[in-house]
Design an enzyme around this catalytic site. Structure first.
Site, PDB file in Angstrom:
ATOM      1  NE  ARG A 131       6.118  -0.974  10.648  1.00  0.00           N
ATOM      2  CZ  ARG A 131       5.024  -1.017   9.911  1.00  0.00           C
ATOM      3  NH1 ARG A 131       5.008  -0.428   8.737  1.00  0.00           N
ATOM      4  NH2 ARG A 131       3.950  -1.635  10.349  1.00  0.00           N
ATOM      5  NE  ARG A 133       7.685  -3.070   6.468  1.00  0.00           N
ATOM      6  CZ  ARG A 133       6.366  -2.895   6.366  1.00  0.00           C
ATOM      7  NH1 ARG A 133       5.867  -2.204   5.371  1.00  0.00           N
ATOM      8  NH2 ARG A 133       5.548  -3.409   7.255  1.00  0.00           N
ATOM      9  NE  ARG A 150      -4.464  -1.404  10.494  1.00  0.00           N
ATOM     10  CZ  ARG A 150      -3.452  -0.832   9.834  1.00  0.00           C
ATOM     11  NH1 ARG A 150      -3.549   0.393   9.396  1.00  0.00           N
ATOM     12  NH2 ARG A 150      -2.346  -1.523   9.625  1.00  0.00           N
ATOM     13  NE  ARG A 198       2.070  -5.448  11.273  1.00  0.00           N
ATOM     14  CZ  ARG A 198       3.222  -5.350  10.591  1.00  0.00           C
ATOM     15  NH1 ARG A 198       4.314  -5.948  11.033  1.00  0.00           N
ATOM     16  NH2 ARG A 198       3.267  -4.660   9.482  1.00  0.00           N
ATOM     17  CE  LYS A 228      -2.121  -0.954   3.910  1.00  0.00           C
ATOM     18  NZ  LYS A 228      -1.606  -2.252   4.322  1.00  0.00           N
TER      19      LYS A 228
HETATM   20  P1  ADP Z   1       0.835  -2.314   8.222  1.00  0.00           P
HETATM   21  O1  ADP Z   1       2.185  -2.641   7.729  1.00  0.00           O
HETATM   22  O2  ADP Z   1       0.278  -3.333   9.154  1.00  0.00           O
HETATM   23  O3  ADP Z   1      -0.098  -1.932   7.120  1.00  0.00           O
HETATM   24  P2  ADP Z   1       0.663   0.394   9.354  1.00  0.00           P
HETATM   25  O4  ADP Z   1       1.920   1.148   9.249  1.00  0.00           O
HETATM   26  O5  ADP Z   1      -0.470   0.790   8.464  1.00  0.00           O
HETATM   27  O6  ADP Z   1       1.037  -1.116   9.183  1.00  0.00           O
HETATM   28  O7  ADP Z   1       0.105   0.414  10.865  1.00  0.00           O
HETATM   29  C1  ADP Z   1       0.897  -0.012  11.936  1.00  0.00           C
HETATM   30  C2  ADP Z   1       0.067  -0.100  13.220  1.00  0.00           C
HETATM   31  O8  ADP Z   1      -0.517   1.179  13.526  1.00  0.00           O
HETATM   32  C3  ADP Z   1      -1.120  -1.062  13.190  1.00  0.00           C
HETATM   33  O9  ADP Z   1      -0.733  -2.393  13.444  1.00  0.00           O
HETATM   34  C4  ADP Z   1      -1.992  -0.468  14.310  1.00  0.00           C
HETATM   35  O10 ADP Z   1      -1.487  -0.790  15.596  1.00  0.00           O
HETATM   36  C5  ADP Z   1      -1.816   1.032  14.131  1.00  0.00           C
HETATM   37  N1  ADP Z   1      -2.833   1.621  13.223  1.00  0.00           N
HETATM   38  C6  ADP Z   1      -2.597   2.200  12.003  1.00  0.00           C
HETATM   39  N2  ADP Z   1      -3.734   2.630  11.439  1.00  0.00           N
HETATM   40  C7  ADP Z   1      -4.731   2.315  12.304  1.00  0.00           C
HETATM   41  C8  ADP Z   1      -6.152   2.466  12.294  1.00  0.00           C
HETATM   42  N3  ADP Z   1      -6.791   3.043  11.248  1.00  0.00           N
HETATM   43  N4  ADP Z   1      -6.858   2.002  13.350  1.00  0.00           N
HETATM   44  C9  ADP Z   1      -6.255   1.432  14.394  1.00  0.00           C
HETATM   45  N5  ADP Z   1      -4.930   1.239  14.477  1.00  0.00           N
HETATM   46  C10 ADP Z   1      -4.162   1.666  13.451  1.00  0.00           C
END
Ligand code: ADP
Length: 190
Positions: free
Chosen positions: A134, A127, A88, A145, A13
């Protein structure tokens, strides 16, 4: 143009959102990046959410909805934005609908990047090896996740499908091929 990019962790994404940002002058709004910036700055919010991110759980809907409402109202979002990591949950999707309705704005597309789960572990491990910043890029947290994605985020796809807005692309193809598919969905060719 206002878009949502959906897909499990590691689906690509962020890569696609950055390209769309550069090409079309849209603003990429990555809720994950916003939360990591809060953590890095040791803000009160950052301290509150740090453990949640490290465990791969979701931050509360209230916090996330407020964050996106504030962010989308900023001038750099005027030409449009790409939501990466939001909504989400179905509650977040409903709140986004209300928010856009109140701002008299429409969504142009919801694009789901579909990927094979096994490939995601490889991508996230890669990554972690390249970047390593991270706390949630490891196999154990990745399992959680994915589970959280399946249980709480995947139910959004029927929500947008019912509205006739959902488009899917095969995220197992090359970055350029995925990009070309997204362009054709958006009705632009490069
Ligand atoms: P991923 O690689 O899982 O797509 P992101 O960078 O989008 O990771 O998000 C990392 C973390 O941030 C998620 O696992 C969650 O803990 C938190 N997070 C991000 N966006 C949201 C959201 N819209 N609602 C709730 N938690 C979120």
């Amino acid at each position: 143009m206002r878009l949502i990019l959906m897909g499990p962790p590691g689906a690509g994404k962020g890569t696609q959102a950055k390209r769309l940002e550069d090409l079309y002058g849209l603003k990429q709004l990555s809720t994950g990046d916003m939360l990591r910036a809060e953590i890095a700055s040791k803000s009160e919010l950052g301290q509150r959410v740090e453990g949640i991110l490290a465990a791969g759980e979701l931050v509360s809907d209230d916090i996330m909805i407020e964050m996106i409402a504030n962010r989308t109202a900023k001038p750099d979002c005027e030409k449009g934005f790409i939501l990466d990591g939001f909504p989400r949950t179905v509650a977040q999707a409903e709140a986004l609908d209300d928010m856009l309705h109140n701002m008299k704005l429409d969504l142009d597309a919801v694009i789901e990047i579909q990927v094979d789960e096994n490939a995601l572990y490889d991508r996230v491990q890669k990554r972690a090896a390249e970047d390593g910043t991270r706390a949630d890029d490891n196999v154990e947290v990745m399992k959680n996740r994915l589970e959280v994605y399946r249980k709480q985020t995947a139910p959004i796809t029927p929500y947008y499908k019912a509205k006739g807005m959902l488009k899917t692309v095969n995220g197992m193809e090359s970055i350029d091929d995925v990009a070309a598919k997204i362009d054709s969905i958006l009705g632009v060719s490069t």
